[in-house]
Design an enzyme around this catalytic site. Structure first.
Site, PDB file in Angstrom:
ATOM      1  N   TYR A  33       0.828  -1.200   0.000  1.00 40.06           N
ATOM      2  CA  TYR A  33       0.000   0.000   0.000  1.00 40.06           C
ATOM      3  C   TYR A  33       0.861   1.248   0.000  1.00 40.06           C
ATOM      4  O   TYR A  33       2.081   1.183   0.222  1.00 40.06           O
ATOM      5  CB  TYR A  33      -0.970  -0.006   1.191  1.00 40.06           C
ATOM      6  CG  TYR A  33      -0.368   0.327   2.536  1.00 40.06           C
ATOM      7  CD1 TYR A  33       0.462  -0.572   3.198  1.00 40.06           C
ATOM      8  CD2 TYR A  33      -0.628   1.543   3.157  1.00 40.06           C
ATOM      9  CE1 TYR A  33       1.015  -0.256   4.430  1.00 40.06           C
ATOM     10  CE2 TYR A  33      -0.084   1.860   4.395  1.00 40.06           C
ATOM     11  CZ  TYR A  33       0.734   0.955   5.024  1.00 40.06           C
ATOM     12  OH  TYR A  33       1.288   1.264   6.239  1.00 40.06           O
ATOM     13  N   ARG A  52       8.397   4.150  -4.351  1.00 37.26           N
ATOM     14  CA  ARG A  52       8.432   3.154  -3.266  1.00 37.26           C
ATOM     15  C   ARG A  52       7.442   2.020  -3.554  1.00 37.26           C
ATOM     16  O   ARG A  52       7.730   0.849  -3.275  1.00 37.26           O
ATOM     17  CB  ARG A  52       8.130   3.806  -1.923  1.00 37.26           C
ATOM     18  CG  ARG A  52       8.267   2.811  -0.764  1.00 37.26           C
ATOM     19  CD  ARG A  52       8.175   3.454   0.591  1.00 37.26           C
ATOM     20  NE  ARG A  52       6.884   4.088   0.797  1.00 37.26           N
ATOM     21  CZ  ARG A  52       6.596   4.896   1.816  1.00 37.26           C
ATOM     22  NH1 ARG A  52       7.518   5.172   2.718  1.00 37.26           N
ATOM     23  NH2 ARG A  52       5.406   5.436   1.938  1.00 37.26           N
ATOM     24  N   ARG A 101      -8.038 -20.737  -1.177  1.00 37.79           N
ATOM     25  CA  ARG A 101      -6.931 -20.383  -0.278  1.00 37.79           C
ATOM     26  C   ARG A 101      -5.766 -21.331  -0.529  1.00 37.79           C
ATOM     27  O   ARG A 101      -5.865 -22.531  -0.275  1.00 37.79           O
ATOM     28  CB  ARG A 101      -7.391 -20.471   1.182  1.00 37.79           C
ATOM     29  CG  ARG A 101      -6.302 -20.053   2.175  1.00 37.79           C
ATOM     30  CD  ARG A 101      -6.836 -20.002   3.599  1.00 37.79           C
ATOM     31  NE  ARG A 101      -5.808 -19.528   4.518  1.00 37.79           N
ATOM     32  CZ  ARG A 101      -4.945 -20.310   5.151  1.00 37.79           C
ATOM     33  NH1 ARG A 101      -4.990 -21.627   4.992  1.00 37.79           N
ATOM     34  NH2 ARG A 101      -4.036 -19.789   5.965  1.00 37.79           N
ATOM     35  N   LYS A 149       6.389  -1.988   2.111  1.00 39.27           N
ATOM     36  CA  LYS A 149       5.187  -1.413   2.729  1.00 39.27           C
ATOM     37  C   LYS A 149       3.998  -2.352   2.509  1.00 39.27           C
ATOM     38  O   LYS A 149       3.192  -2.149   1.594  1.00 39.27           O
ATOM     39  CB  LYS A 149       4.925  -0.014   2.151  1.00 39.27           C
ATOM     40  CG  LYS A 149       3.994   0.839   2.998  1.00 39.27           C
ATOM     41  CD  LYS A 149       4.107   2.289   2.597  1.00 39.27           C
ATOM     42  CE  LYS A 149       3.016   3.151   3.181  1.00 39.27           C
ATOM     43  NZ  LYS A 149       3.047   3.240   4.650  1.00 39.27           N
ATOM     44  N   GLU A 181      11.308   2.441  14.855  1.00 39.56           N
ATOM     45  CA  GLU A 181      10.483   3.535  14.330  1.00 39.56           C
ATOM     46  C   GLU A 181       9.179   3.568  15.097  1.00 39.56           C
ATOM     47  O   GLU A 181       8.948   2.752  15.996  1.00 39.56           O
ATOM     48  CB  GLU A 181      10.253   3.360  12.826  1.00 39.56           C
ATOM     49  CG  GLU A 181       9.625   2.048  12.450  1.00 39.56           C
ATOM     50  CD  GLU A 181       9.565   1.801  10.945  1.00 39.56           C
ATOM     51  OE1 GLU A 181       9.530   2.751  10.164  1.00 39.56           O
ATOM     52  OE2 GLU A 181       9.519   0.605  10.568  1.00 39.56           O
ATOM     53  N   LEU A 206      10.722   1.278   7.640  1.00 39.52           N
ATOM     54  CA  LEU A 206      10.193   1.725   6.355  1.00 39.52           C
ATOM     55  C   LEU A 206      10.996   2.946   5.904  1.00 39.52           C
ATOM     56  O   LEU A 206      11.319   3.814   6.720  1.00 39.52           O
ATOM     57  CB  LEU A 206       8.714   2.111   6.495  1.00 39.52           C
ATOM     58  CG  LEU A 206       8.073   2.464   5.153  1.00 39.52           C
ATOM     59  CD1 LEU A 206       7.830   1.205   4.327  1.00 39.52           C
ATOM     60  CD2 LEU A 206       6.769   3.217   5.349  1.00 39.52           C
TER      61      LEU A 206
HETATM   62  N1  PMP Z   1       7.360   3.935   9.299  1.00 41.32           N
HETATM   63  C1  PMP Z   1       6.206   3.250   9.291  1.00 41.32           C
HETATM   64  C2  PMP Z   1       6.142   1.947  10.008  1.00 41.32           C
HETATM   65  C3  PMP Z   1       5.082   3.778   8.642  1.00 41.32           C
HETATM   66  O1  PMP Z   1       3.921   3.086   8.629  1.00 41.32           O
HETATM   67  C4  PMP Z   1       5.169   5.042   8.029  1.00 41.32           C
HETATM   68  C5  PMP Z   1       3.955   5.656   7.372  1.00 41.32           C
HETATM   69  N2  PMP Z   1       3.712   5.118   6.125  1.00 41.32           N
HETATM   70  C6  PMP Z   1       6.396   5.711   8.034  1.00 41.32           C
HETATM   71  C7  PMP Z   1       7.479   5.123   8.684  1.00 41.32           C
HETATM   72  C8  PMP Z   1       6.570   7.047   7.365  1.00 41.32           C
HETATM   73  O2  PMP Z   1       6.659   6.900   5.969  1.00 41.32           O
HETATM   74  P1  PMP Z   1       6.123   8.049   4.985  1.00 41.32           P
HETATM   75  O3  PMP Z   1       6.872   9.289   5.374  1.00 41.32           O
HETATM   76  O4  PMP Z   1       6.479   7.569   3.646  1.00 41.32           O
HETATM   77  O5  PMP Z   1       4.663   8.167   5.232  1.00 41.32           O
END
Ligand code: PMP
Length: 286
Positions: A33, A52, A101, A149, A181, A206
């Site tokens: 996503y 991305r 499935r 993601k 994070e 991410l």
């Molecule tokens: N880390 C995680 C785990 C996230 O879910 C997000 C939000 N998508 C981010 C970092 C920040 O990424 P972005 O700046 O691309 O939204």
């Protein structure tokens, strides 16, 4: 007004939009996503999000059924159809419906499912930019490809739920003694000499699109930056803490695990970075 969502080539009323029970996004979280902010009816940082998305697809051998240019058209069609001035567009691409499935990836004839929808919300005038966030730490129990993601967000939901029970706004996740994070954001601390510290890119986090731009903006505005690991203990003694993400931009953290950070108010570097970032977005969406 009734929201129109995009699903596999069609714009449909949200109540009518349906995905199969055999969709692999539903059964296996076999889906990726993106979330792109909308300001002034325009997309912020669209190219970064699409790059991305393409990378996530490559890592999982998923095929995007439309070109980046077509994707942009779909985003703008949704903005127009839903009269969206400010908020976000959520995009999800799953490996589709294989009719049953089965863990194995289906053959190439099975078409991926592409869904997009809008979410109206205030992005620029976020009250948390003034009050700051209260954050708690929790263990990072996610899988080891956080650079992709995917919609496998149960650990993030659990972290947010834990924060909610602690009367906090969000959670920072900790692995091997270091903050990875936030549940849906990248994390930063500001040292007493005003150096901004953030975790380097790897499969542990991410690769935030906001983070990427923010680091460039920090460099061009003479804000010192270090990409290295930091512990919750170091964060507690930092001058400032802040987060970044596509829909929150830059937000201050004023308390970590119940302890006030600095003077317990949004810090100067955080405010400055938010301002610089908002200016950049405003220029993009003129
Ligand atoms: N880390 C995680 C785990 C996230 O879910 C997000 C939000 N998508 C981010 C970092 C920040 O990424 P972005 O700046 O691309 O939204």
């Amino acid at each position: 007004m009734q929201r129109l969502v995009y699903i596999d080539g069609q714009y449909i009323a949200e109540q009518e939009a349906k995905v199969s029970v055999f969709d692999r996004g539903f059964l296996f979280a076999d889906a990726v996503y993106e979330v792109t902010a909308v300001v002034n009816g325009k997309l912020a940082e669209f190219e970064g999000h699409i790059e991305r998305l393409q990378r996530s697809c490559r890592e999982l051998a998923l095929t995007l059924p439309v070109t980046p240019a077509e994707l942009k058209d779909i985003h703008y069609a949704l903005i127009a159809k839903n009269n969206l001035a400010e908020g976000a567009i959520y995009l999800q691409l799953s490996r589709g419906n294989a009719g049953d499935r089965d863990f194995h990836f289906p053959s190439a004839e099975v078409k991926p499912t592409l869904v997009l929808f809008t979410q109206a919300r205030a992005v620029i005038d976020n009250p948390k930019a003034e009050t700051g966030l209260r954050v708690v730490t929790c263990p990072d129990i996610r899988w080891h490809r956080r650079d992709i993601k995917t919609v496998g967000l149960l650990a993030a939901c659990m972290a947010k739920e834990y924060a909610h029970h602690q009367h906090a706004d969000d959670a920072f996740m900790v692995e091997n003694g270091f903050i990875t994070e936030g549940s849906s954001c990248n994390c930063y601390i500001v040292l007493h000499d005003n150096t901004v510290v953030t975790r380097p890119l790897s499969n542990d986090i991410l690769h935030g699109i906001t983070r990427h731009s923010l680091l460039k903006l920090a460099a061009s505005n003479d804000i010192k930056l270090e990409e290295r690991l930091f512990t919750p203990e170091e964060a507690l003694h930092a001058r400032e803490i802040f987060i970044s993400s596509a829909t929150t931009f830059v937000l201050p953290v004023v308390a970590l695990d119940g302890v006030a950070i600095g003077d317990g108010k949004p810090g100067i570097i955080t405010r400055r970075l938010r301002e610089i970032y908002v200016d950049m977005v405003k220029q993009q969406v003129q």
